[in-house]
Structure formats: structure tokens, C-alpha cells
Scaffold this motif. Structure first.
Motif, PDB file in Angstrom:
ATOM      1  N   VAL A 110       0.888  -1.073   0.030  1.00  0.00           N
ATOM      2  CA  VAL A 110      -0.052   0.103  -0.041  1.00  0.00           C
ATOM      3  C   VAL A 110       1.101   1.172  -0.089  1.00  0.00           C
ATOM      4  O   VAL A 110       1.828   1.492   0.835  1.00  0.00           O
ATOM      5  N   VAL A 111       0.608   1.872  -0.851  1.00  0.00           N
ATOM      6  CA  VAL A 111       1.693   3.305  -1.140  1.00  0.00           C
ATOM      7  C   VAL A 111       0.959   4.691  -1.079  1.00  0.00           C
ATOM      8  O   VAL A 111       0.061   4.728  -1.371  1.00  0.00           O
ATOM      9  N   VAL A 112       1.694   5.613  -0.553  1.00  0.00           N
ATOM     10  CA  VAL A 112       1.510   7.005  -0.422  1.00  0.00           C
ATOM     11  C   VAL A 112       2.487   7.622  -1.031  1.00  0.00           C
ATOM     12  O   VAL A 112       3.754   7.179  -1.387  1.00  0.00           O
ATOM     13  N   ASN A 113       2.308   9.144  -1.310  1.00  0.00           N
ATOM     14  CA  ASN A 113       3.199   9.920  -1.751  1.00  0.00           C
ATOM     15  C   ASN A 113       4.355  10.071  -0.542  1.00  0.00           C
ATOM     16  O   ASN A 113       4.092  10.156   0.496  1.00  0.00           O
ATOM     17  N   PRO A 114       5.868  10.376  -0.655  1.00  0.00           N
ATOM     18  CA  PRO A 114       6.744  10.473   0.222  1.00  0.00           C
ATOM     19  C   PRO A 114       6.386  11.666   1.211  1.00  0.00           C
ATOM     20  O   PRO A 114       6.766  11.549   2.336  1.00  0.00           O
ATOM     21  N   GLU A 194       1.114   7.921 -10.670  1.00  0.00           N
ATOM     22  CA  GLU A 194       0.066   9.029 -10.078  1.00  0.00           C
ATOM     23  C   GLU A 194       0.446   9.195  -8.392  1.00  0.00           C
ATOM     24  O   GLU A 194       0.275  10.158  -8.028  1.00  0.00           O
ATOM     25  N   VAL A 195       0.962   8.238  -7.737  1.00  0.00           N
ATOM     26  CA  VAL A 195       1.361   8.395  -6.346  1.00  0.00           C
ATOM     27  C   VAL A 195       2.557   9.297  -6.325  1.00  0.00           C
ATOM     28  O   VAL A 195       2.497  10.003  -5.532  1.00  0.00           O
ATOM     29  N   THR A 196       3.328   9.053  -7.325  1.00  0.00           N
ATOM     30  CA  THR A 196       4.627  10.171  -7.289  1.00  0.00           C
ATOM     31  C   THR A 196       4.276  11.356  -7.538  1.00  0.00           C
ATOM     32  O   THR A 196       4.848  12.289  -6.745  1.00  0.00           O
ATOM     33  N   GLY A 197       3.236  11.890  -8.148  1.00  0.00           N
ATOM     34  CA  GLY A 197       2.953  13.163  -8.343  1.00  0.00           C
ATOM     35  C   GLY A 197       1.947  13.866  -7.664  1.00  0.00           C
ATOM     36  O   GLY A 197       1.476  15.022  -7.826  1.00  0.00           O
ATOM     37  N   ASN A 198       1.197  12.875  -6.734  1.00  0.00           N
ATOM     38  CA  ASN A 198       0.096  13.725  -6.054  1.00  0.00           C
ATOM     39  C   ASN A 198       0.205  13.323  -4.581  1.00  0.00           C
ATOM     40  O   ASN A 198       0.074  12.106  -4.170  1.00  0.00           O
ATOM     41  N   PRO A 199       0.407  14.167  -3.621  1.00  0.00           N
ATOM     42  CA  PRO A 199       0.526  13.826  -2.242  1.00  0.00           C
ATOM     43  C   PRO A 199      -0.844  13.515  -1.327  1.00  0.00           C
ATOM     44  O   PRO A 199      -0.663  13.052  -0.234  1.00  0.00           O
ATOM     45  N   ALA A 200      -1.933  13.615  -1.973  1.00  0.00           N
ATOM     46  CA  ALA A 200      -3.082  13.382  -1.368  1.00  0.00           C
ATOM     47  C   ALA A 200      -3.849  11.547  -1.747  1.00  0.00           C
ATOM     48  O   ALA A 200      -4.608  11.050  -1.312  1.00  0.00           O
ATOM     49  N   VAL A 201      -2.727  10.920  -2.562  1.00  0.00           N
ATOM     50  CA  VAL A 201      -3.460   9.541  -3.241  1.00  0.00           C
ATOM     51  C   VAL A 201      -2.897   8.318  -2.127  1.00  0.00           C
ATOM     52  O   VAL A 201      -1.885   8.687  -1.442  1.00  0.00           O
ATOM     53  N   LYS A 215       6.211   5.909  -1.218  1.00  0.00           N
ATOM     54  CA  LYS A 215       6.247   5.248   0.062  1.00  0.00           C
ATOM     55  C   LYS A 215       5.519   4.349   0.580  1.00  0.00           C
ATOM     56  O   LYS A 215       4.440   4.259   0.382  1.00  0.00           O
ATOM     57  N   ALA A 216       5.913   2.905   0.714  1.00  0.00           N
ATOM     58  CA  ALA A 216       5.153   1.888   1.333  1.00  0.00           C
ATOM     59  C   ALA A 216       4.641   2.038   2.514  1.00  0.00           C
ATOM     60  O   ALA A 216       5.626   2.443   3.585  1.00  0.00           O
ATOM     61  N   ILE A 217       3.599   1.718   2.923  1.00  0.00           N
ATOM     62  CA  ILE A 217       2.888   1.779   4.403  1.00  0.00           C
ATOM     63  C   ILE A 217       3.264   0.466   5.140  1.00  0.00           C
ATOM     64  O   ILE A 217       3.161  -0.696   4.518  1.00  0.00           O
ATOM     65  N   SER A 218       3.587   0.415   6.638  1.00  0.00           N
ATOM     66  CA  SER A 218       3.607  -0.708   7.108  1.00  0.00           C
ATOM     67  C   SER A 218       2.255  -1.101   7.526  1.00  0.00           C
ATOM     68  O   SER A 218       1.487  -0.025   7.824  1.00  0.00           O
ATOM     69  N   VAL A 219       1.875  -2.353   7.402  1.00  0.00           N
ATOM     70  CA  VAL A 219       0.508  -2.643   7.745  1.00  0.00           C
ATOM     71  C   VAL A 219       0.142  -3.732   8.878  1.00  0.00           C
ATOM     72  O   VAL A 219       1.121  -4.597   9.207  1.00  0.00           O
ATOM     73  N   ALA A 220      -0.703  -3.595   9.741  1.00  0.00           N
ATOM     74  CA  ALA A 220      -0.982  -4.432  10.914  1.00  0.00           C
ATOM     75  C   ALA A 220      -2.247  -4.959  10.720  1.00  0.00           C
ATOM     76  O   ALA A 220      -3.171  -4.445  10.050  1.00  0.00           O
ATOM     77  N   LYS A 221      -2.607  -6.317  11.112  1.00  0.00           N
ATOM     78  CA  LYS A 221      -3.871  -7.083  11.184  1.00  0.00           C
ATOM     79  C   LYS A 221      -4.817  -6.286  11.779  1.00  0.00           C
ATOM     80  O   LYS A 221      -6.060  -6.242  11.475  1.00  0.00           O
ATOM     81  N   ASP A 222      -4.533  -5.716  12.974  1.00  0.00           N
ATOM     82  CA  ASP A 222      -5.415  -5.109  13.834  1.00  0.00           C
ATOM     83  C   ASP A 222      -4.550  -4.094  14.513  1.00  0.00           C
ATOM     84  O   ASP A 222      -3.459  -4.102  14.604  1.00  0.00           O
ATOM     85  N   ASP A 223      -5.219  -3.244  15.550  1.00  0.00           N
ATOM     86  CA  ASP A 223      -4.686  -2.108  16.329  1.00  0.00           C
ATOM     87  C   ASP A 223      -3.856  -2.862  17.552  1.00  0.00           C
ATOM     88  O   ASP A 223      -3.150  -2.032  18.201  1.00  0.00           O
ATOM     89  N   ARG A 224      -3.927  -4.081  17.529  1.00  0.00           N
ATOM     90  CA  ARG A 224      -3.245  -4.805  18.657  1.00  0.00           C
ATOM     91  C   ARG A 224      -1.999  -5.588  18.196  1.00  0.00           C
ATOM     92  O   ARG A 224      -1.247  -6.158  18.965  1.00  0.00           O
ATOM     93  N   SER A 225      -1.816  -5.423  16.743  1.00  0.00           N
ATOM     94  CA  SER A 225      -0.654  -6.280  16.451  1.00  0.00           C
ATOM     95  C   SER A 225       0.413  -5.338  15.786  1.00  0.00           C
ATOM     96  O   SER A 225       0.173  -4.182  15.550  1.00  0.00           O
TER      97      SER A 225
END
Length: 284
Positions: A110-114, A194-201, A215-225
Motif C-alpha cells: 500500500v503506497v502513498v506519496n513520500p 500517480e502516487v509520485t505526483g500527488n501527495p493526497a493519493v 512510500k510503502a505503508i507498514s500494515v497491521a492485522k489490527d490495532d493490537r498487532s
């Protein structure tokens, strides 16, 4: 008359390479856009070692690849999802016997703009974002800015996998869909651009597409993981929660040239290419 003959002769000469490329020493591979770069790397290395063979690779999505296999227009279908029951039924009606070969593993990043301060999200937060339940970045620790959702198009195995495993959380009774305003893009590269050029995506693709421009996002199964970053080791260990197998489908068990190529893909050299292209080998 002479000019007409010359034109016909020229056209015949131009078509010779095309016919040569679809002979008994050629393989046509079609399907998953996630797998295109990997399959092209396999094809290039394979043809270096087997100069008399020709391997052509084209994308279009997992559904397109499987449709091509069913219509007899490819030797191998690449798919980032399992073949569906209805596709198997249709295949049998056409005298096609789909045979599945697991050739690699993939983590969906899952990626967002840096420039986006958000760096970690839970599966529930991701489901909320991509269904439209969460619509502003401030709801997940970001700026006060509307979230722009990017998705692969519906024919993509990546789209199907993300919907079933993130939006619907592997619950067959969950009918969640992508938000109506989600932008459906034709390729993983289009999402990356598109992610490279748009900070909102926010978008997603196979982790082989990750670059310093997203920028790749770190992902958790839930808020306790624990929040897990998409890496080869984390996919192999099963710690990263959004990962999947990648497949080849052939008509019956591979044989002749197709078997030769599949054997190469599963060999030590073939699996080294998997690692070099940022995917995960079937076995380490």
C-alpha cells in the motif's frame, strides 16, 4: 504490374518474422500486469540460454490472460489470483484443462506519496479508506486533506485480491466494494506514477514496483498487532498480512517447450530472478 508485385513481395517479407515468432519454438505468455516485469526477466534470461526459442510476454490483467488461455491464443496465462470456478467450467466446455503452477509469491504494497506523514495503517483502516468510510487523511493521523483512492481495474487479479483480503477481510459474506469515487487505473505502473505526483493519493500494487518515488505503508492485522513493512523476508515468514501466490496456468500439465520454460522458472536460476525483481521465491 511490376510495382504491384514489388509491393506484395515486400509485404510478404515483412510478415516472415511474425510467422517465425509463432512457430513450434515459441511461447506466448499473457496476463497479470503484476507479473509482467518478472515474466519478461525470466523470458530474457531463458532466451539467452536457449537462443533457438522465443518467449513473448504481454500484460492486460489476470482475467485477460485466463481468457486468452481459454481461447487458445496463449501458451501460458499469468495470474495473480486463483482461477475462478466459472472460468474452470467455461474452460472444460471448450476442451481446456487449466493446470496451476505456483511460480512466485508477492506482497501487495500500500503506497502513498513520500510527502504524506502517514506511514502505518491497520487492515481495518485500509478497508475504511478504500470503501470510502474514511475520507480525510486527518482521520488516520495525516493532514486535513481529502483522500484520493487509486485502484487497479476490475479485470486485475490484484484488484480482486485486495478487495477479498482487505476490503472484505476474507469474509465470504462481506460484500464491501471500492468507493464509487475510486480511480480505476489500467496498470501498476500507472498507480506508481500517480502516487509520485500527488501527495493526497493512496494506492496499492505488487511490492516489486516499490521505488523511492513512493512510500510503502507498514500494515497491521489490527490495532493490537505489530505493523509490518512489505519485504521478502516478511512475506516468506507470513508476517506481512497482504501477500499472495503468483501462478502460471497451462492447458493440461506443461509439456514440450512450455515444460522446458516452466522448469527453468522453477529452477534455482529462475527463482534467483524472482528475488532480483523484488518478488518472493516459492522457496528460499
Amino acid at each position: 504490374m511490376y510495382k504491384k508485385c514489388l509491393i506484395v513481395l515486400t509485404m510478404l517479407l515483412l510478415t516472415i518474422p511474425v510467422f517465425a515468432a509463432v512457430g513450434k519454438n515459441s511461447i506466448q505468455i499473457k496476463g497479470s500486469d503484476t507479473m509482467v516485469n518478472l515474466a519478461q526477466a525470466w523470458a530474457e534470461k531463458y532466451m539467452e540460454e536457449n537462443p533457438g526459442d522465443f518467449v513473448a510476454v504481454t500484460g492486460g490483467g489476470s482475467g485477460t490472460g485466463l481468457s486468452s488461455l481459454l481461447s487458445g491464443t496463449c501458451s501460458i496465462a499469468m495470474s495473480s489470483r486463483n482461477i475462478k470456478d466459472k472460468e474452470i467450467t467455461l474452460a472444460k466446455q471448450k476442451g481446456i484443462n487449466p493446470f496451476e503452477v505456483k511460480v512466485a509469491l508477492d506482497g501487495l504494497a500500500v503506497v502513498v506519496n513520500p510527502a504524506n506523514p502517514v506511514s502505518k495503517l491497520t487492515i481495518d483502516q485500509l478497508a475504511g479508506i478504500f470503501t470510502g468510510r474514511i475520507s480525510n487523511w486527518k482521520e488516520v493521523g495525516g493532514k486535513d486533506e481529502r483522500i484520493v483512492i487509486l485502484s487497479r481495474e476490475v479485470n486485475s487479479g490484484t484488484h480482486v485480491y485486495f478487495k477479498e483480503h482487505v476490503l472484505r477481510k476474507n469474509d465470504p459474506n462481506n460484500k464491501a466494494e471500492f468507493a464509487p469515487g475510486a480511480l480505476m487505473l489500467s496498470s501498476s505502473q500507472a498507480i506508481a506514477d500517480e502516487v509520485t505526483g500527488n501527495p493526497a493519493v493512496i494506492g496499492y500494487y505488487g511490492m516489486g514496483y516499490i521505488s523511492g518515488k513512493q512510500k510503502a505503508i507498514s500494515v497491521a492485522k489490527d490495532d493490537r498487532s505489530e505493523y509490518i513493512y512489505p519485504t521478502i523476508d516478511n512475506v516468506l515468514s507470513g508476517k506481512y498480512p497482504i501477500s499472495r501466490p503468483l501462478f502460471f496456468y497451462t492447458n493440461g500439465q506443461p509439456k514440450d517447450l512450455v515444460k522446458k520454460f516452466v522448469d527453468y522458472v522453477l529452477s534455482e536460476k529462475g527463482q534467483e530472478t524472482v528475488v532480483k525483481t523484488d518478488f518472493v521465491p516459492v522457496k528460499k
